[in-house]
Design a protein around this motif. Structure first.
Motif, PDB file in Angstrom:
ATOM      1  N   VAL A 161       0.811  -1.229   0.000  1.00  0.00           N
ATOM      2  CA  VAL A 161       0.000   0.000   0.000  1.00  0.00           C
ATOM      3  C   VAL A 161       0.840   1.272   0.000  1.00  0.00           C
ATOM      4  N   SER A 162       2.148   1.139   0.243  1.00  0.00           N
ATOM      5  CA  SER A 162       2.950   2.365   0.366  1.00  0.00           C
ATOM      6  C   SER A 162       4.237   2.366  -0.450  1.00  0.00           C
ATOM      7  N   GLY A 163       4.739   1.177  -0.780  1.00  0.00           N
ATOM      8  CA  GLY A 163       6.048   1.097  -1.418  1.00  0.00           C
ATOM      9  C   GLY A 163       7.196   1.239  -0.443  1.00  0.00           C
ATOM     10  N   ILE A 164       6.887   1.240   0.840  1.00  0.00           N
ATOM     11  CA  ILE A 164       7.903   1.456   1.876  1.00  0.00           C
ATOM     12  C   ILE A 164       8.380   0.115   2.444  1.00  0.00           C
ATOM     13  N   PHE A 199      12.303  10.340  -9.595  1.00  0.00           N
ATOM     14  CA  PHE A 199      13.251   9.755  -8.648  1.00  0.00           C
ATOM     15  C   PHE A 199      12.466   9.279  -7.421  1.00  0.00           C
ATOM     16  N   VAL A 200      12.702   8.053  -7.051  1.00  0.00           N
ATOM     17  CA  VAL A 200      11.945   7.455  -5.952  1.00  0.00           C
ATOM     18  C   VAL A 200      12.902   6.791  -4.964  1.00  0.00           C
ATOM     19  N   ASN A 201      12.820   7.174  -3.708  1.00  0.00           N
ATOM     20  CA  ASN A 201      13.604   6.504  -2.671  1.00  0.00           C
ATOM     21  C   ASN A 201      12.770   6.188  -1.437  1.00  0.00           C
ATOM     22  N   ILE A 202      11.462   6.226  -1.609  1.00  0.00           N
ATOM     23  CA  ILE A 202      10.574   6.047  -0.464  1.00  0.00           C
ATOM     24  C   ILE A 202      10.728   4.666   0.173  1.00  0.00           C
ATOM     25  N   ALA A 203      11.159   3.675  -0.589  1.00  0.00           N
ATOM     26  CA  ALA A 203      11.300   2.328  -0.031  1.00  0.00           C
ATOM     27  C   ALA A 203      12.238   2.325   1.165  1.00  0.00           C
ATOM     28  N   ALA A 205       5.653  10.797  -0.742  1.00  0.00           N
ATOM     29  CA  ALA A 205       4.507  10.551   0.148  1.00  0.00           C
ATOM     30  C   ALA A 205       4.120   9.090   0.174  1.00  0.00           C
ATOM     31  N   ASN A 206       4.069   8.497  -1.006  1.00  0.00           N
ATOM     32  CA  ASN A 206       3.579   7.126  -1.153  1.00  0.00           C
ATOM     33  C   ASN A 206       3.919   6.709  -2.588  1.00  0.00           C
TER      34      ASN A 206
END
Lengths: 78, 311
Positions: B35-38, B257-261, B237-238
């Protein structure tokens, strides 16, 4: 009833399965709509009913049950 | 004019994985990821403060820029989680950098604060020279790690980011920005007492509409297409929201660019942490435009455009 059927059609197209929630059943608490499916649902309602849902109406509680959605759509179409 | 000179960041070393957090909030670790990619987030140590995180990010930024704190004309510190409302962390960040007269102002806006800081810095830099924008958050102290607090606890982490905006030189020039506020929806995302209270579904509904629109408006008035942009640096955010924004502006998610994980949602720090990591991976000259965008409490949202320094 026709409006509710069309709303259900939108919901089913998003979920990709046959659904039959009660008119007052919470679509959120029942797990039928999560945050992201809700965005699809709102977009689907706009397409189905030819309405524009303004940002000021983008509150999740307006779209929690089939009955609430039907009342909203009817008000928008009036 | 105003240029992006350098970024910096700091995240606390303590990693909190979904496997650690899940049982506390009654959630399956795999569900949190879905649900978040985290996958994990960082938590500050007890002795750390919003200001102490901000100072470390600021020092990292100044080191990368090769600029002394004494050469700053102003400091802007964004935070929605500061321990104290007034005075906020900005004056402590300035003092921590060894400054005793440089103006330092707070931007108490969760999630969107660093974007607001960049926009203000773009206007202030021609007047004061160098503006250091800091986003620092300890969100772990604003959530309940219980089943009742699941929806926020799974998302948020701690960290700080910084950006030096320079009137004279940098790798990209800030060309334009859009900021918007709609207080009619203020209740969907707020801090009450010491806790973040969020109507997550309404936040996603609003953000999903407003972020792509802000980006589209900004690009259109600068005669740019979404595909012309080299990188999109968004508030993390998500992951699902970022993917939908990408679809909304009709560019591949790879442009974002994505680093939320690794860090979760660090509120107003996240966009600058992401920018710092992106810049570290792409240290050369910038030719394609850069777009920043964020959405947060208030509700506030917007986008900022930077172009190659010669553009």
């Amino acid at each position: 009833v026709e409006t509710e059927a069309r709303i259900l059609k939108v919901l089913q197209s998003i979920k990709g399965t046959t659904l039959n929630p009660g008119a007052d059943e919470s679509l959120f608490e029942s797990g039928l709509l999560d945050s992201f499916a809700l965005t699809d649902f709102v977009g689907g309602l706009e397409d189905e009913f030819g309405i524009t849902i303004p940002d000021s109406d983008l509150s999740a509680r307006k779209f929690d049950t089939i009955r609430k959605v039907a009342a909203y759509v009817a008000a928008k179409a009036a | 004019m105003a240029f992006l000179r350098a970024f910096g960041s700091y995240v606390p070393p303590r990693r909190v994985t979904n496997h650690e957090l899940g049982p506390l909030v009654g959630a399956d670790p795999a569900w949190i990821l879905e649900v978040s990619g985290i996958e994990e987030r960082r938590y500050a140590a007890n002795e750390e403060t919003v200001a102490s995180l901000g100072i470390l990010a600021a020092e990292d930024c100044l080191r990368k820029a090769g600029v002394s704190a004494q050469d700053l004309g102003m400091i802007l510190v964004a935070s929605g989680s500061s321990e104290r409302f007034c005075p906020g962390p900005a004056s402590q960040v300035a003092a921590g950098l060894g400054l005793s007269a440089t103006p330092a102002l707070d931007i108490p806006v969760a999630s969107c604060g660093s974007l607001i800081g960049l926009a203000l810095a773009a206007e202030l830099a021609p007047k004061v020279g160098r503006v250091l924008v800091v986003g620092a958050e300890i969100m772990s102290r604003r959530v309940d790690r219980t089943p009742e607090g699941k929806d926020t606890a799974i998302l948020f982490g701690d960290g700080a980011g910084a950006c030096l905006v320079d009137a004279d030189s940098g790798f990209a020039r800030i060309a334009d920005w859009i900021l918007s506020t709609d207080g009619n929806a203020a209740e969907i995302l707020k801090v009450v007492g010491e806790r973040l209270v969020m109507d997550g579904k309404s936040v996603i509904l609003q953000a999903y509409r407003k972020i792509p629109r802000a980006i589209g408006d900004l690009l259109a008035r600068n005669s740019l297409a979404a595909a012309d942009v080299g990188i999109y640096l968004l508030h993390q955010a998500n992951l699902n929201l970022i993917e939908r924004v990408a679809a909304g502006v009709k560019v591949p998610i790879e442009r974002f660019f994505v680093n939320i994980a690794r860090y979760g949602n660090t509120s107003s720090a996240s966009m600058l942490i992401a920018a710092d990591e992106w810049r570290a991976a792409h240290p050369g000259p910038v030719s394609a435009p850069i777009v920043f965008s964020a959405f947060g409490a208030g509700i506030q949202w917007g986008a900022l455009l930077a172009v190659g320094a010669q553009g």
